[in-house]
Design a protein around this motif. Structure first.
Motif, mmCIF file in Angstrom:
data_model
loop_
_atom_site.group_PDB
_atom_site.id
_atom_site.type_symbol
_atom_site.label_atom_id
_atom_site.label_comp_id
_atom_site.label_asym_id
_atom_site.label_seq_id
_atom_site.Cartn_x
_atom_site.Cartn_y
_atom_site.Cartn_z
ATOM 1 N N LYS A 155 -10.279 -32.573 11.079
ATOM 2 C CA LYS A 155 -8.999 -31.904 10.855
ATOM 3 C C LYS A 155 -9.143 -30.392 10.728
ATOM 4 O O LYS A 155 -8.180 -29.650 10.944
ATOM 5 N N ASP A 156 -10.336 -29.922 10.386
ATOM 6 C CA ASP A 156 -10.589 -28.478 10.256
ATOM 7 C C ASP A 156 -11.310 -27.903 11.460
ATOM 8 O O ASP A 156 -11.772 -26.758 11.411
ATOM 9 N N VAL A 158 -10.290 -26.905 14.414
ATOM 10 C CA VAL A 158 -9.635 -25.790 15.101
ATOM 11 C C VAL A 158 -9.267 -24.678 14.130
ATOM 12 O O VAL A 158 -9.600 -23.506 14.354
ATOM 13 N N ARG A 159 -8.616 -25.010 13.051
ATOM 14 C CA ARG A 159 -8.105 -23.994 12.121
ATOM 15 C C ARG A 159 -9.137 -23.563 11.097
ATOM 16 O O ARG A 159 -8.999 -22.488 10.501
ATOM 17 N N GLY A 160 -10.157 -24.372 10.852
ATOM 18 C CA GLY A 160 -11.145 -24.034 9.832
ATOM 19 C C GLY A 160 -10.638 -24.367 8.446
ATOM 20 O O GLY A 160 -9.551 -24.913 8.259
ATOM 21 N N SER A 161 -11.444 -24.020 7.462
ATOM 22 C CA SER A 161 -11.108 -24.311 6.079
ATOM 23 C C SER A 161 -11.555 -23.165 5.196
ATOM 24 O O SER A 161 -12.524 -22.454 5.507
ATOM 25 N N ILE A 162 -10.851 -23.005 4.084
ATOM 26 C CA ILE A 162 -11.211 -21.950 3.143
ATOM 27 C C ILE A 162 -12.560 -22.230 2.506
ATOM 28 O O ILE A 162 -13.210 -21.332 1.964
ATOM 29 N N ASN A 163 -13.022 -23.494 2.588
ATOM 30 C CA ASN A 163 -14.325 -23.842 2.026
ATOM 31 C C ASN A 163 -15.470 -23.510 2.970
ATOM 32 O O ASN A 163 -16.627 -23.555 2.559
ATOM 33 N N ASN A 164 -15.171 -23.238 4.225
ATOM 34 C CA ASN A 164 -16.216 -22.896 5.194
ATOM 35 C C ASN A 164 -16.633 -21.453 5.061
ATOM 36 O O ASN A 164 -15.867 -20.600 4.604
ATOM 37 N N ARG A 165 -17.830 -21.174 5.500
ATOM 38 C CA ARG A 165 -18.317 -19.802 5.545
ATOM 39 C C ARG A 165 -18.213 -19.299 6.979
ATOM 40 O O ARG A 165 -18.473 -20.041 7.922
ATOM 41 N N PRO A 166 -17.810 -18.064 7.178
ATOM 42 C CA PRO A 166 -17.701 -17.542 8.554
ATOM 43 C C PRO A 166 -19.049 -17.525 9.246
ATOM 44 O O PRO A 166 -20.102 -17.466 8.607
ATOM 45 N N PHE A 167 -19.009 -17.575 10.562
ATOM 46 C CA PHE A 167 -20.227 -17.422 11.336
ATOM 47 C C PHE A 167 -20.678 -15.966 11.295
ATOM 48 O O PHE A 167 -19.871 -15.050 11.116
ATOM 49 N N TYR A 448 -12.367 -16.067 9.952
ATOM 50 C CA TYR A 448 -12.582 -15.978 8.508
ATOM 51 C C TYR A 448 -12.840 -17.357 7.886
ATOM 52 O O TYR A 448 -13.605 -17.478 6.934
ATOM 53 N N ARG A 449 -12.197 -18.391 8.433
ATOM 54 C CA ARG A 449 -12.302 -19.729 7.857
ATOM 55 C C ARG A 449 -13.400 -20.553 8.508
ATOM 56 O O ARG A 449 -13.553 -21.741 8.187
ATOM 57 N N GLY A 450 -14.196 -19.938 9.384
ATOM 58 C CA GLY A 450 -15.364 -20.607 9.948
ATOM 59 C C GLY A 450 -15.034 -21.873 10.712
ATOM 60 O O GLY A 450 -15.696 -22.905 10.531
ATOM 61 N N ALA A 451 -14.031 -21.840 11.591
ATOM 62 C CA ALA A 451 -13.663 -23.026 12.368
ATOM 63 C C ALA A 451 -14.814 -23.419 13.295
ATOM 64 O O ALA A 451 -15.431 -22.574 13.948
ATOM 65 N N ASP A 452 -15.104 -24.715 13.354
ATOM 66 C CA ASP A 452 -16.229 -25.181 14.167
ATOM 67 C C ASP A 452 -15.998 -24.986 15.652
ATOM 68 O O ASP A 452 -16.956 -25.003 16.429
ATOM 69 N N ILE A 453 -14.751 -24.810 16.057
ATOM 70 C CA ILE A 453 -14.479 -24.594 17.472
ATOM 71 C C ILE A 453 -15.104 -23.287 17.957
ATOM 72 O O ILE A 453 -15.322 -23.094 19.159
ATOM 73 N N ILE A 454 -15.405 -22.383 17.037
ATOM 74 C CA ILE A 454 -16.015 -21.103 17.408
ATOM 75 C C ILE A 454 -17.345 -21.317 18.116
ATOM 76 O O ILE A 454 -17.741 -20.534 18.974
ATOM 77 N N ARG A 455 -18.037 -22.413 17.772
ATOM 78 C CA ARG A 455 -19.344 -22.677 18.406
ATOM 79 C C ARG A 455 -19.214 -22.831 19.920
ATOM 80 O O ARG A 455 -20.148 -22.521 20.665
#
Length: 1342
Positions: A155-156, A158-167, A448-455
């Motif tokens: 669920k996170d 695309v949008r990421g989560s506030i709990n993730n760390r940015p790349f 900022y929210r480190g969305a995994d789609i960035i990979r």
């Protein structure tokens, strides 16, 4: 298994059981063994328990302690086959997935023209393979922390989560993360320096309170010996060993000490370097890279610094000054394009332009590109090819646009070609697609929210990059560019700007990758610019060349027409008022009543604006301006210059201009039918009364006659209908604001400017050349028109030639940084310890030039450290004190300069500076201050003060008394008494020495400066300015002005000098100074304090032992050199430090504010309040967060909550006053008070904010009543009657409110407030209905 004998004849055997290898103990009983149960004593149990017997006790012991058995919970029948899953095995933590290999074999991709084929032409190319470290492949997508991050929930994705760390952002040095993790004391070598200086070793680790007790540690002397060959060890004498050794302490002190000194004791190091360089190369010792220690040794041996691998200084400098933006290296690419790129990822049905071929070639190489070209030049081709490459490589590409309209339009354009998804604030369509279109704010949030789609992203396309100049949203572009990871390439599309290369250089330097700059200044359709005056066109510009004769012809026509007119007339009056129509409309807008009918007709899209407006139409049609529009449309129609886009810089003016064309019909029957069918299909998705809204009915009437209107006040669906019909060519005349040129790609035959002035939100100003170029670029349809026409309307006057030329052919606006710190940016970066806010500031475009010069400054700093004065101050009076003296001197200078301007220019001080007044004067060498007396005040012929100053304690100079006189005969004067009338005498007259009755002529007969000796002390007479006077003393002495200046009498000099020496007889160097308050009448307390501090420092300097020393001049000069050198080093260090950043003071203030409100703690750790603030993107984060934590929404119903939240997203300033319920009025008052309190807090911490302006800028309550009624279910037509805000603005605000509700819902989840979470869901559902959330025509189609 063999029997094991145990004590007391207790036998047992050991065995293994199960797959786990558990030990099993089996007792073996013997006949010979005694029965221990028989020896147990008898005892009586309570009646409640049965009597124990020896047999029952034996059974109990056997069952509990002697019979081994398996745990039934683990070894049950249902869990058969899982006996291996024991606790000890779980602790091993065996990974569930196979470990990642350290290296993989990957193919090497080569450009098609470089591929080598072994056989025939039909043979396929086989790539070479190379072993690549896995860490290198994943470095670009690694997490910002030191450890890799596991993929988050789906669920996170695309949008990421506030709990993730940015790349980790690309271009961020690896060492910076280490510096942030390790404390300063553990990473800067400070502990080594302390140990080398004899200090005890550090036993307490940094950041800890206690450490190890290492006992008494003693220094162990050691040295390093270097030999030419190991076999010659026994042959070397002690003397030679000393020459080839370097002390460990000396070596490391030079590496870690900040101030490196070159003393005489460095000869051993020099000899060591020489010997080591001459050693035999046969030694197989690996030579390390050049370090700062090598540079120091090279400098000491007289060799140049910064050697790397034997390269010269110039080569090293060229390598260091690498060009990140590359332009002009594209020769031959367009000519050999088919050879260079034989296999295109996307075929185009037309011949590509030169810049398009160059950009595609660089994309094929995997490089980033910056394309600058005019509107409609074909920049979208480059974006399409990046999409095609992403599809080919099975990666993703992201297209970002500054305006939501562009995103929707591009989605429609790309849908048929690529696998496209759309992500905006309120729409999420196919986020799993390989090609994603989104707004820049969405991409920033994902980063900022480190969305995994960035990979998976390979390309990010920035369209309309010149939008970075936008004051409000330009910072978003810079944030995104800085935060992009290393593995992502960028494609930048921009209009032509003067500093394209500079901007590309900043991006390349920030991301540490080269940016290829290409583009064209050639327009696909040439433009001609005309002035329209009195029914005639006057061509003033063609092929980017201004034509003065065209302007002159229009000016002559204007002058001729005005000369024939008699008086002003009503026409002139109207023309004059029309010139300032925008200003008048803006003023009247706030004064209209929200429930008015015909009075509200001027407002764009208001409910009353399209009702009862017949009177307004008639008045407008009768106005003298109406014939001008009719004349223009008729002229354009006859000359086949339709369709036309008419730019008016006011929504009100766009609507009112359409009234002029009520009787004009520009469409054929076929076009009318096409328009009618299209509108019916588009508006059929609306429900009930929404289809018959006044705005929709009126716009349909205009469209049927080929006339359209386009501005922000229209409903979104109406704007889309107008845009699509204009692209189909059935709208002939379109009145629009400038947003049409930015957000819609719909060229026309002609563009008309209603005026060349606009209101930008702050003031009325001339159009900028870049703005004019952007809108004028809509003229000329590629493939349809040979030339595009741009018309400037002239009514009451002709623009000045200079202004017109600046707008038409002036240079476009440069790309300027609009970077500013925001609280949400700071808290996002503080969440990640390895990414500092200072890093973001350094990499902003605003700091580009300063950061670009850092390598040069680092080299200057090193050279400064190595070139500091080597001489030491040897005091003949004991411990040197000259540095302390110099510091006092410098500080007194600071105070004196501060006071001097204020004091010496005051009339009170001028009254005291009369002959005989004792003063302290600056010395010419600025080494010591001189005691003196005023001999002559300024006059008409001489503007300076003539003073006599003492030069004591200095070697006497040889003077020639006769040479100082202009003429010996000038000494013969008629002696007499100078008489002054008693009524005109002042107190100063008593101090004139009048022992002789000589009358002075007022002339100065001695050469200035005049030197001499008297009473064993040197003196000097010279002219000074008032700025050279440091202090005015309270003492006065008698001076013989005639004897001193006209006769040069030695007796007069002796008496004057002796009087000055008498003032020093009490041991003080200077007499007391005038009281700054009582006598000099100073009013400023800061000046008074500075005055007292300066005079006290002068007294301290007089008491210093350096005063009067024979080596004073030599030592003060050396002290000055040392101090100046230290200041240069400190200045360079400051320029290289984070403190020199432009926005550093603002950053410190914002950090203090965040600490005060509780978003972060004293250690800059983000608290739960800060995490909530990170969710707030729609409104001002501090106000939203305080609103939640003060529970301001708890007592409100969902309808009231969403109405109050509209104040966060509504943007229009001047609106009618809403009518609120008591609860809503109380809630708005409380929220406004919170904003005022936060504004005052920020102002307290020196942030440039006015609390009332801060509250009014971030809270606008104009739509609270409207949103409240809408959430309660009121029809849209009815809520439009409640306000004068245009319908389009109402819809935009409510749509953004849905996003705000989602943010508040996420914040409630973080806070653990389930009631608020449910309330936000109910509020979101209450507003999602009908026309406000009608689907976009670009997405669903018609």
């Amino acid at each position: 298994m063999d029997r094991i004998q145990a004590a007391n004849e207790l036998a047992f055997r050991v065995g293994f059981s199960g797959y786990s290898g558990h030990l099993r103990l089996e007792p073996i009983y013997t006949v010979e063994g005694t029965d221990p149960v028989k020896s147990l004593p008898d005892f009586i149990l309570p009646p409640a328990f049965p009597r124990e017997t020896p047999e029952s006790i034996k059974d109990h012991i056997e069952e509990k302690y002697l019979s081994p058995r398996l745990d039934p919970d683990v070894f049950s029948a249902e869990k058969a086959g899982r006996q291996w899953d024991f606790d000890w095995f779980q602790k091993v933590k065996v990974p569930l997935e196979p470990s990642v290999p350290r290296s993989v074999v990957a193919p090497v991709w080569e450009l098609p023209f470089r591929r080598q084929k072994n056989g025939s032409a039909q043979e396929n190319w086989e790539p070479d393979s190379v072993e690549v470290e896995v860490s290198e492949l994943t470095a670009g997508a690694q997490n910002s922390g030191p450890l890799p991050r596991v993929a988050g929930p789906a669920k996170d994705f695309v949008r990421g989560s506030i709990n993730n760390r940015p790349f980790r952002p690309g271009g961020l040095e690896e060492s910076q993360s280490i510096e942030r993790i390790l404390p300063d004391g553990a990473s800067d070598g400070e502990w080594v320096r302390e140990v080398l200086n004899g200090d005890p070793a550090q036993s307490i680790p940094p950041t800890l309170k206690e450490g190890l007790d290492l006992g008494e540690l003693k220094a162990y002397p050691s040295s390093w010996n270097v030999y030419k060959e190991a076999k010659s060890l026994g042959d070397l004498s002690d003397e030679k060993l000393n020459k080839l050794s370097v002390q460990f302490d000396d070596l490391f002190k030079k590496a870690w000490e900040e101030d490196v000194t070159l003393g005489e004791n460095d000869s051993e190091s020099v000899m060591l370097e020489t010997e080591v360089n001459n050693c035999d190369e046969a030694s197989n010792v690996h030579k390390p890279e050049s370090s700062i220690l090598d540079e120091l040794l090279f400098v000491e041996s007289g060799e140049p610094t910064a050697r790397q691998g034997g390269k010269s200084d110039n080569e090293g400098q060229q390598q260091q000054e690498k060009a990140w933006a590359i332009i002009g290296d594209s020769e031959g690419i367009a000519d050999r394009f088919d050879e260079l790129v034989p296999d295109l990822a996307l075929e185009f049905p037309f011949e590509l332009d030169k810049f398009q071929k160059e950009a595609i070639y660089y994309l094929e190489k995997g490089d980033s590109v910056f394309v600058a070209a005019h509107t409609s030049a074909g920049k979208t081709v480059v974006a399409e090819y990046a999409f095609a490459l992403a599809s080919k490589h099975c990666t993703r590409a992201v297209y970002t646009a500054p305006i939501k309209t562009i995103s929707n339009q591009k989605y429609r354009d790309f849908c048929g070609k690529f696998d496209v998804g759309l992500l905006t604030g309120d729409i999420s369509l196919r986020p799993e697609a390989s090609c994603l279109i989104m707004t820049t704010e969405i991409l920033r949030s994902m980063l900022y929210r480190g969305a995994d789609i960035i990979r998976d992203i390979e390309w990010v396309i920035f369209d309309e990059v010149h939008y970075v100049n936008d004051v409000e949203r330009g910072v978003v572009w810079e944030e995104v560019i800085i935060m992009l990871p290393r593995h992502i390439n960028v494609v930048l599309l921009s209009a032509t700007v003067p500093n394209t290369f500079e901007f590309a250089d900043w991006i390349g330097r920030t991301k540490q990758k080269q940016i290829h700059v290409t583009g064209t200044t050639k327009r696909p359709v040439p433009l001609e610019h005309c002035l329209f005056y009195s029914g005639n066109f006057h061509k003033v510009c063609e092929n980017e060349t201004f034509l003065p004769q065209g302007w002159k012809a229009a000016k002559d026509h204007y002058n001729k027409k005005n000369s024939n007119a008699i008086g002003g007339g009503s026409g002139s009056s109207f023309a004059s008022s029309a010139a300032h129509g925008q200003k008048r409309e803006n003023y009247n807008r706030g004064k209209q009543n929200k429930h008015s009918g015909s009075q509200n007709s001027g407002h764009t899209g208001g409910g009353g604006g399209y009702q009862n407006n017949s009177g307004g139409q008639n008045n407008w049609r009768k106005s003298p301006e109406a014939p001008t529009w009719l004349l223009l449309i008729d002229k354009l129609k006859k000359t086949s210059l339709l369709p036309v886009v008419i730019f008016c810089f006011s929504k009100n003016r766009c609507d009112r201009s359409t009234y002029v064309l009520q009787g004009i019909d520009l469409t054929t029957n076929s076009e009318k039918s096409q328009i009618r069918i299209f509108c019916d299909k588009a508006f059929s998705r609306l429900k009930g009364s929404d289809r018959y809204l006044p705005q929709i009915v009126r716009v349909q009437s205009l469209l049927s006659r080929g006339i359209g209107v386009h501005h922000a006040g229209l409903l979104p669906i109406v704007k889309e209908v107008v845009e699509m019909l204009f692209c189909h060519g059935v709208i002939k005349v379109l009145f629009s604001t400038e947003t049409f040129a930015m957000g819609v790609n719909a060229p026309a035959r002609t563009v008309v400017f209603d005026t060349l002035r606009k209101f930008d939100g702050r003031e009325f100003r001339q159009l900028l050349p870049g703005e004019y170029t952007q809108m004028a670029g809509c003229a000329g349809r590629r493939g349809l028109d040979n030339i595009g026409t741009v018309v400037v309307m002239c009514r009451d006057e002709i623009p000045e030639e200079r202004d017109l030329k600046t707008v038409l052919v002036g240079s476009a606006t440069r790309l300027e940084s609009q970077f500013r710190l925001t609280y949400i940016m700071i808290m996002h970066l503080l969440r990640v310890e390895e990414l500092k806010v200072e890093d973001m500031l350094k990499r902003s475009f605003a700091e580009f030039h300063a950061q670009k010069k850092l390598p040069e400054k680092q080299q200057q700093l090193l050279m400064l450290k190595l070139s500091q004065p080597a001489k030491s101050i040897e005091c003949i009076k004991g411990e040197p004190a000259i540095e302390e003296y110099y510091e006092m001197y410098a500080e007194s200078e600071k105070y004196s300069n501060r006071v001097l301007e204020a004091v010496m220019q005051s009339p009170v001080a001028q009254q005291f500076l009369t002959p005989g007044r004792v003063v302290v004067v600056k010395s010419e060498t600025a080494q010591d201050h001189l005691l003196g007396v005023v001999v002559k005040a300024p006059s008409a012929t001489n503007k300076q003060y003539i003073v006599l100053v003492l030069k004591p304690d200095f070697p006497s100079q040889t003077f020639s008394g006769s040479s100082n006189l202009q003429d010996k005969k000038s000494a013969d004067f008629t002696q007499g008494q100078l008489l002054v009338p008693k009524s005109k005498r002042v107190a100063e007259d008593d101090y004139y020495f009048s022992g002789t009755s000589r009358k002075g002529s007022g002339t100065i007969n001695i050469n200035l400066p005049h030197y001499g000796t008297a009473a064993g002390v040197g003196y000097e007479v010279r002219g000074i300015d008032y700025k050279e006077v440091l202090c005015i003393c309270s003492k006065k002495i008698k001076v013989d002005q005639v004897g001193l200046l006209e006769h040069g009498s030695s007796g007069a000099f002796s008496k004057t000098v002796q009087q000055l020496l008498d003032l020093k007889s009490d041991g003080s160097k200077y007499p007391p100074v005038l009281d700054p308050v009582k006598e000099l009448k100073l009013k400023d307390m800061d000046l008074v304090e500075s005055y007292y501090k300066g005079t006290k420092l002068l007294q301290k300097m007089a008491q210093n032992k350096c005063h009067g020393c024979v080596k004073f001049e030599e030592h003060i000069k050396l002290a000055r050199e040392i101090k100046m050198h230290e200041e240069k080093v400190d200045k360079l260090k400051y320029q290289m430090s984070d403190e020199a950043l432009q926005q550093m003071p603002d950053f410190q203030g914002r950090i203090d504010v965040l600490k005060e409100v509780g978003c972060i703690d004293a250690d800059l750790v983000v608290q739960i309040k800060g995490r909530v603030a990170c969710e707030m993107n729609s409104g001002e984060e501090l106000i939203c967060t305080e609103c939640l934590f003060e529970n301001q929404l708890d007592e409100l119903e969902p309808e009231e909550v969403v109405a109050l939240m509209s104040a966060f997203v509504f943007q229009q300033k001047n609106t009618s006053e809403p009518s609120l319920t008591p609860r809503l009025a109380k809630a708005t008052k409380r929220l406004y008070d919170t904003a005022i309190r936060l504004g005052e807090l920020q102002a307290y911490y020196k942030i440039q904010i006015s609390p009332p302006e801060y509250a009014q800028e971030n809270l606008k309550f104009g739509l609270v009543e409207v949103v409240y009624e809408w959430a309660k279910g009121t029809p849209f037509a009815d809520i439009c009657q409640l306000t004068d805000v245009p319908e389009g603005m109402i819809v935009r605000t409510i749509v953004r409110l849905d996003e705000t509700c989602r943010e508040f819902r996420n914040a409630a989840a973080i806070m653990g407030n389930s009631a608020l979470h449910k309330k936000m869901e109910a509020a979101s559902n209450a507003i999602k209905r009908d026309i406000v959330f009608a689907a976009s025509l670009y997405i669903t189609g018609v």
